[in-house]
Design an enzyme around this catalytic site. Structure first.
Site: not given
Length: 306
Positions: A12, A112, A146
């Site tokens: 992103k 990650g 996230d």
């Protein structure tokens, strides 16, 4: 042959990012405009005959500078994701996980988190635990702020610590070039540096992403969007890695509509006019010493089986 499944999740960029002051728990309330882009992590989950969980890095990975950057022990986020799902569902089964890394490590693009999202989706399918996407998002939030967005993908406004998501329906795609650095930056270190830089400033808790930037992204308005993109973490990332500022300036000279730090950096994200312009920009910047450039576009879907 043992059964296996593969899931893919996107990296992103933060088209807009505001961060409030540090909270007592160490987190920061944020207002983020997330955009999932076409640089992906793949995780292949293969069933085991016991309840062990292992991880290995695929030879097809392109985003690993040093194998030590990707630990293969219990601290790895994919191992933690698999064990969390097993504990939550009572699956009682093990898995061997192989990760193809394409998103920069410690680069501010949520690599990650994408690994964790892909692991949750892959193991959910492999073990037949049948959690819904919403349930996987709730579980993923325990691994990182996230992770839920890596599961949902697309575009969204993120509030709270970034995990309170409001999806957006974009009318058109936007094209970008991402420039990974040859080094990484720790997200906690960047936030700590931001707090230090703002120590004498009055910092308010953000309550919403600026409406103008949301409208410009939704409408695909490339005349307004370059003036509206913003990242509070940029000043801290550049303070820790001054060469990042040089990269942003060079990108603007090369014709990027806008050049911003992606997340906590040090990856730079450059807005292009369209796919052709992104390809041209990437080719031009790849001629610069030490720079790699990847044309990407968004929005793209979140984690799913392939």
């Amino acid at each position: 042959m043992r059964p296996s499944v593969t899931a893919r999740a996107p990296g992103k960029i933060n088209v807009f990012f505001r961060a409030g002051p540090a909270r007592p728990d160490g987190y920061h309330d944020v207002a983020s405009l997330y955009l999932a882009v076409s640089l992906y992590e793949d995780v292949t989950a293969t069933a085991r005959d016991d309840d062990g969980v292992t991880v290995r890095l695929s030879a097809d990975s392109t985003a690993v500078r040093d194998p030590e950057d990707f630990p293969l022990d219990a601290d790895n986020l994919v191992v933690r994701a698999a064990k969390l799902l097993a504990a939550h569902t009572g699956a009682g089964r093990g898995v061997d996980l192989e990760v193809v890394k394409r998103v920069p490590i410690a680069g501010g693009m949520g690599g990650g988190s994408a690994d964790a999202a892909a692991t949750l989706v892959a193991c959910n399918a492999l073990w037949g635990t049948s959690l819904t996407r919403e349930q996987l998002c709730e579980l993923g939030s325990e691994l990182g702020a996230d992770v839920p967005f890596a599961i949902t993908g697309g575009a969204a406004v993120g509030l709270g610590i970034g995990d309170e998501l409001s999806p957006l329906l974009l009318r058109d795609r936007s094209d970008w070039v991402v420039l990974p650095a040859s080094y990484g930056l720790s997200t906690p270190a960047v936030f700590k540096q931001l707090d230090a830089l703002r120590a004498d400033e009055a910092v308010e808790t953000p309550r919403q992403v600026d409406a103008d930037v949301v409208q410009a992204l939704v409408a695909g308005d490339h005349e307004r969007l370059p003036r509206l993109v913003h990242n509070d973490l940029a000043r801290a990332a550049i303070s820790l890695a001054p060469e990042l500022g040089d990269v942003l300036e060079e990108s603007l000279r090369a014709g990027a509509l806008a050049a911003i730090v992606s997340g906590s950096g040090p990856t730079a994200a450059l807005l292009a006019e369209d796919a052709h312009h992104a390809d041209q920009l990437a080719l031009q910047l790849q001629d610069e010493p030490g720079l790699a450039a990847h044309p990407v576009h968004g929005p793209v879907p979140g984690a799913g089986l392939i």
